[in-house]
Design an enzyme around this catalytic site. Structure first.
Site, PDB file in Angstrom:
ATOM      1  N   HIS A 187       0.817  -1.219   0.000  1.00  0.00           N
ATOM      2  CA  HIS A 187       0.000   0.000   0.000  1.00  0.00           C
ATOM      3  C   HIS A 187       0.843   1.256   0.000  1.00  0.00           C
ATOM      4  O   HIS A 187       0.421   2.293  -0.500  1.00  0.00           O
ATOM      5  CB  HIS A 187      -0.985  -0.018   1.168  1.00  0.00           C
ATOM      6  CG  HIS A 187      -2.159  -0.879   0.868  1.00  0.00           C
ATOM      7  ND1 HIS A 187      -2.252  -2.170   1.300  1.00  0.00           N
ATOM      8  CD2 HIS A 187      -3.245  -0.655   0.091  1.00  0.00           C
ATOM      9  CE1 HIS A 187      -3.369  -2.700   0.829  1.00  0.00           C
ATOM     10  NE2 HIS A 187      -3.988  -1.806   0.100  1.00  0.00           N
ATOM     11  N   ARG A 294     -10.567   4.056  -0.847  1.00  0.00           N
ATOM     12  CA  ARG A 294     -10.078   3.151   0.210  1.00  0.00           C
ATOM     13  C   ARG A 294     -10.375   3.804   1.563  1.00  0.00           C
ATOM     14  O   ARG A 294      -9.535   4.495   2.140  1.00  0.00           O
ATOM     15  CB  ARG A 294      -8.574   2.934   0.069  1.00  0.00           C
ATOM     16  CG  ARG A 294      -8.159   2.041  -1.086  1.00  0.00           C
ATOM     17  CD  ARG A 294      -6.660   1.759  -1.025  1.00  0.00           C
ATOM     18  NE  ARG A 294      -6.272   0.686  -1.912  1.00  0.00           N
ATOM     19  CZ  ARG A 294      -5.892   0.835  -3.183  1.00  0.00           C
ATOM     20  NH1 ARG A 294      -5.836   2.029  -3.723  1.00  0.00           N
ATOM     21  NH2 ARG A 294      -5.540  -0.208  -3.911  1.00  0.00           N
ATOM     22  N   ARG A 330     -15.337   1.911  -0.720  1.00  0.00           N
ATOM     23  CA  ARG A 330     -15.058   0.542  -0.275  1.00  0.00           C
ATOM     24  C   ARG A 330     -15.062   0.573   1.254  1.00  0.00           C
ATOM     25  O   ARG A 330     -14.350   1.379   1.849  1.00  0.00           O
ATOM     26  CB  ARG A 330     -13.675   0.157  -0.818  1.00  0.00           C
ATOM     27  CG  ARG A 330     -13.309  -1.302  -0.735  1.00  0.00           C
ATOM     28  CD  ARG A 330     -12.340  -1.691   0.355  1.00  0.00           C
ATOM     29  NE  ARG A 330     -11.061  -1.083   0.409  1.00  0.00           N
ATOM     30  CZ  ARG A 330      -9.947  -1.519  -0.191  1.00  0.00           C
ATOM     31  NH1 ARG A 330      -9.990  -2.555  -0.971  1.00  0.00           N
ATOM     32  NH2 ARG A 330      -8.810  -0.920   0.012  1.00  0.00           N
ATOM     33  N   GLU A 428     -11.568 -10.227  -5.159  1.00  0.00           N
ATOM     34  CA  GLU A 428     -10.122 -10.189  -4.905  1.00  0.00           C
ATOM     35  C   GLU A 428      -9.636 -11.462  -4.225  1.00  0.00           C
ATOM     36  O   GLU A 428      -8.497 -11.531  -3.790  1.00  0.00           O
ATOM     37  CB  GLU A 428      -9.733  -8.942  -4.114  1.00  0.00           C
ATOM     38  CG  GLU A 428     -10.506  -8.713  -2.849  1.00  0.00           C
ATOM     39  CD  GLU A 428     -10.114  -7.414  -2.132  1.00  0.00           C
ATOM     40  OE1 GLU A 428      -9.092  -6.806  -2.480  1.00  0.00           O
ATOM     41  OE2 GLU A 428     -10.839  -7.040  -1.200  1.00  0.00           O
ATOM     42  N   ASN A 451      -4.730  -6.678  -6.979  1.00  0.00           N
ATOM     43  CA  ASN A 451      -3.561  -6.764  -6.080  1.00  0.00           C
ATOM     44  C   ASN A 451      -3.697  -7.992  -5.182  1.00  0.00           C
ATOM     45  O   ASN A 451      -2.790  -8.813  -5.068  1.00  0.00           O
ATOM     46  CB  ASN A 451      -3.450  -5.513  -5.213  1.00  0.00           C
ATOM     47  CG  ASN A 451      -3.508  -4.251  -6.034  1.00  0.00           C
ATOM     48  OD1 ASN A 451      -3.127  -4.261  -7.193  1.00  0.00           O
ATOM     49  ND2 ASN A 451      -4.001  -3.171  -5.456  1.00  0.00           N
ATOM     50  N   ASP A 452      -4.867  -8.098  -4.544  1.00  0.00           N
ATOM     51  CA  ASP A 452      -5.063  -9.256  -3.682  1.00  0.00           C
ATOM     52  C   ASP A 452      -5.356 -10.514  -4.491  1.00  0.00           C
ATOM     53  O   ASP A 452      -4.910 -11.605  -4.138  1.00  0.00           O
ATOM     54  CB  ASP A 452      -6.183  -8.986  -2.670  1.00  0.00           C
ATOM     55  CG  ASP A 452      -5.674  -8.173  -1.495  1.00  0.00           C
ATOM     56  OD1 ASP A 452      -4.584  -8.503  -0.986  1.00  0.00           O
ATOM     57  OD2 ASP A 452      -6.333  -7.201  -1.097  1.00  0.00           O
ATOM     58  N   ARG A 462       2.068 -10.092  -1.128  1.00  0.00           N
ATOM     59  CA  ARG A 462       2.326  -8.842  -1.850  1.00  0.00           C
ATOM     60  C   ARG A 462       3.307  -7.939  -1.118  1.00  0.00           C
ATOM     61  O   ARG A 462       3.817  -6.985  -1.677  1.00  0.00           O
ATOM     62  CB  ARG A 462       1.008  -8.104  -2.165  1.00  0.00           C
ATOM     63  CG  ARG A 462       0.262  -7.615  -0.969  1.00  0.00           C
ATOM     64  CD  ARG A 462      -1.169  -7.224  -1.324  1.00  0.00           C
ATOM     65  NE  ARG A 462      -1.316  -5.818  -1.635  1.00  0.00           N
ATOM     66  CZ  ARG A 462      -2.497  -5.199  -1.753  1.00  0.00           C
ATOM     67  NH1 ARG A 462      -3.622  -5.878  -1.619  1.00  0.00           N
ATOM     68  NH2 ARG A 462      -2.567  -3.925  -2.030  1.00  0.00           N
ATOM     69  N   CYS A 499     -10.187  -2.436 -10.229  1.00  0.00           N
ATOM     70  CA  CYS A 499      -9.673  -1.286  -9.477  1.00  0.00           C
ATOM     71  C   CYS A 499      -8.297  -1.561  -8.887  1.00  0.00           C
ATOM     72  O   CYS A 499      -7.734  -0.715  -8.207  1.00  0.00           O
ATOM     73  CB  CYS A 499     -10.653  -0.865  -8.390  1.00  0.00           C
ATOM     74  SG  CYS A 499     -10.857  -2.122  -7.126  1.00  0.00           S
TER      75      CYS A 499
HETATM   76  C1  PEP Z   1      -6.814  -4.931  -4.573  1.00  0.00           C
HETATM   77  O1  PEP Z   1      -6.603  -5.831  -3.758  1.00  0.00           O
HETATM   78  O2  PEP Z   1      -6.530  -5.017  -5.783  1.00  0.00           O
HETATM   79  C2  PEP Z   1      -7.401  -3.653  -4.122  1.00  0.00           C
HETATM   80  C3  PEP Z   1      -7.774  -2.738  -4.998  1.00  0.00           C
HETATM   81  O3  PEP Z   1      -7.488  -3.421  -2.789  1.00  0.00           O
HETATM   82  P1  PEP Z   1      -6.209  -3.057  -1.898  1.00  0.00           P
HETATM   83  O4  PEP Z   1      -5.040  -2.816  -2.806  1.00  0.00           O
HETATM   84  O5  PEP Z   1      -6.549  -1.871  -1.095  1.00  0.00           O
HETATM   85  O6  PEP Z   1      -6.044  -4.288  -1.068  1.00  0.00           O
HETATM   86 MG    MG Z   2      -7.456  -5.680  -1.783  1.00  0.00          MG
END
Ligand code: PEP
Ligand code: MG
Length: 537
Positions: A187, A294, A330, A428, A451-452, A462, A499
């Site tokens: 993040h 977020r 979210r 995700e 991402n997740d 990650r 996203c």
């Molecule tokens: C993701 O997981 O792709 C996402 C957009 O949420 P975050 O990156 O905040 O976990």
């Molecule tokens: Mg996520």
């Protein structure tokens, strides 16, 4: 001149002086002292200094972020006048122990007492007690305050940065981040991208006081961090930095243009935000809406839960500023790397697979209900949508919908105006993608969090910089899950967006269009770059 190599999180160039950001930790040692009265005086002087610091922090915060956020410093100042707390410390000093140890003892005792209380508000005071005690201990030990102390913007180098540390920093003072640890999907990296800061993680750098103040270059194209570059190279890098800025400016001509390919295919292009102040960048980038707010960033970098009123004000401000354009909020995704003391989360073996996001919300509904009330109250001021993170089952959505109905009912009785709000979920987890046919029957939209989804599909943490090369963001398994989710969503007539950071990867823009993705939500700094990629197809 010395060159180090890191992993770039944003293609850009920064030139400036280095500021070494480090958390100075101090181990309290228990020592016997000869003169208790003198030690008590030393403690009282430290408390006075702490109070002075808190007054000036309050005044700064009042100017910069408003009364709601500033209040905490006033509360801390008052806590330093609490008779029980001061008495406990005085007693330990009286018994012949040093002031640092006495404060540490009171800190543990009071924090434990608060943490054991049932009331969420009182529980949160545990973090405050720790905070004020650490401030006094730092003063007693002669440790300077954290934070960027220069006026000139700097390249921040650090071992690692947590999202809460990053959000607390004054963005106007930062040119770039360079960290020894960290991964490009963390993040903090996402925040750096959203701030358009050319930054490096996983850099083979040895941190030391000597770096402070040295001129350096961060080259986000090559991943190089050059400390004290020779004059010729420095001039060349300044020229390239200016070129980078000129290229960004050239994209400006795409403002106001459609996100349409030359053969007429359209896609929505939205932006991601973490805070109210990010909206200016979204508007400036000409994004069609906010595809991911977020909201957990409202919970970070503070010592207590944001109240319903506070959250309501933030959501309302975002919705009003967006003037009817859609804002997808979210619900908070605290947990994993986004930790906050006042949640009193227990340490976990595998935080990314742990107590996080919707799991906390369904387990501690009072936190969830406060947030939902704030969003629904704000819905009257624009076009709000809500999405829920980390979903793995239909049962979770059913439970969420029951709570949402209860919240709406209560607000109606209380007479609050509200508008219709689309309800969606993040896809995700591989589980959600695989059962997206069933989930699609329950919600208004899907937003794919790549991402997740990548982390869980490839079993690649990650946060782990050692796995950067294993983390193939174009892995066919991830792309298949995305395609499957889009198909299943469309079969049930709902729209599907992306996203996660992959949405801004222009090597995949055409692939996403071919899959039929309806919306891409990217950092504000990437909107025009992605628009160009769409129009070039
Ligand atoms: C993701 O997981 O792709 C996402 C957009 O949420 P975050 O990156 O905040 O976990
Ligand atoms: Mg996520």
């Amino acid at each position: 001149m010395k060159t180090y190599i890191g992993k770039s999180v944003l293609k850009g160039i920064a030139v400036g002086r280095i500021y070494w950001y480090h958390k100075q930790t101090y181990e309290v040692v228990k020592t016997q002292i000869a003169d208790s009265a003198q030690e008590q005086k030393r403690f009282e002087d430290a408390v006075e200094t702490a109070k002075e610091q808190l007054v000036s922090l309050y005044e700064d915060a009042l100017k910069n972020v408003g009364e709601d956020h500033a209040m905490i410093f006033e509360i801390h100042r008052m806590m330093l006048e609490d008779a029980d707390y001061l008495e406990t410390i005085a007693q330990v000093i009286e018994e012949g122990w040093n002031a640092e140890y006495a404060v540490e003892t009171a800190k543990e005792q009071f924090a434990e007492m608060f943490a054991a209380m049932d009331d969420e508000y009182m529980k949160a005071r545990a973090a405050d007690i720790k905070d004020i005690s650490q401030r006094v201990i730092r003063i007693l030990a002669g440790i300077r305050e954290d934070g960027i102390l220069t006026d000139e913007p700097v390249i921040v180098v650090a071992d690692d940065l947590t999202p809460s540390e990053t959000v607390k920093m004054d963005k106007n003072k930062i040119l770039a981040f360079v960290t020894v640890r960290g991964s490009s999907n963390s993040h903090t990296a996402i925040l750096a991208r959203s701030m358009n800061l050319p930054s490096l993680v996983n850099t083979n750098l040895e941190l030391s006081e000597e770096l402070n103040g040295k001129v350096a270059v961060v080259d986000g194209f090559s991943g190089e961090f050059i400390v004290e570059p020779q004059e010729e190279l420095l001039n060349e890098m300044i020229r390239r930095k200016n070129q980078w800025i000129a290229d960004l400016e050239a994209l400006e001509q795409l403002k106001g243009k459609d996100n349409v390919t030359s053969d007429g295919r359209r896609i929505n292009l939205y932006a991601n935000i973490g805070k109210v102040s990010d909206v200016d960048a979204v508007l400036n980038a000409d994004a069609g809406g906010i595809g991911l707010f977020r909201s957990e960033f409202l919970y970070l970098g503070r010592n207590e839960f944001p109240s319903e009123e506070e959250q309501f004000k933030s959501y309302k401000e975002v919705l009003e500023k967006m003037q009817g354009k859609k804002v997808i909020i979210r619900t908070m995704d605290i947990g994993a790397d986004k930790k906050v003391d006042y949640f009193n989360l227990e340490p976990e073996e595998n935080p990314a697979l742990g107590y996080r996001a919707i799991r906390i919300c369904l387990d501690r509904p009072e936190i969830f209900i406060t947030q939902l009330r704030a969003i629904y109250r704000a819905s009257a001021y624009g076009t709000a949508a809500i999405m829920f993170p980390m979903i793995v089952s239909v049962a979770e959505i059913k439970r969420i919908k029951e709570i949402v109905e209860q919240v709406k009912e209560e607000l109606k009785v209380e007479g609050y105006p509200m508008k219709d709000v689309e309800l969606g979920i993040m896809i995700e987890t591989p589980a959600a993608a695989v059962i997206s046919d069933e989930l699609a029957k329950e919600v208004d939209f899907f937003s794919i969090g790549t991402n997740d989804l990548t982390q869980y599909t490839l079993a690649v943490d990650r946060q782990n910089q050692k796995l950067e090369s294993t983390c193939d963001t174009h892995h066919p398994a991830v792309l298949k899950l995305i395609e499957m989710t889009v198909k299943n969503g469309h079969k049930e007539g709902i729209w599907v967006g992306i996203c996660g950071e992959l949405a801004a990867d222009t090597e995949l823009t055409e692939t996403f269009l071919n899959m039929g993705v309806d919306e891409l939500s990217v950092s504000a700094s990437s909107v025009l770059k992605v628009r160009k990629a769409i129009r070039d197809i």
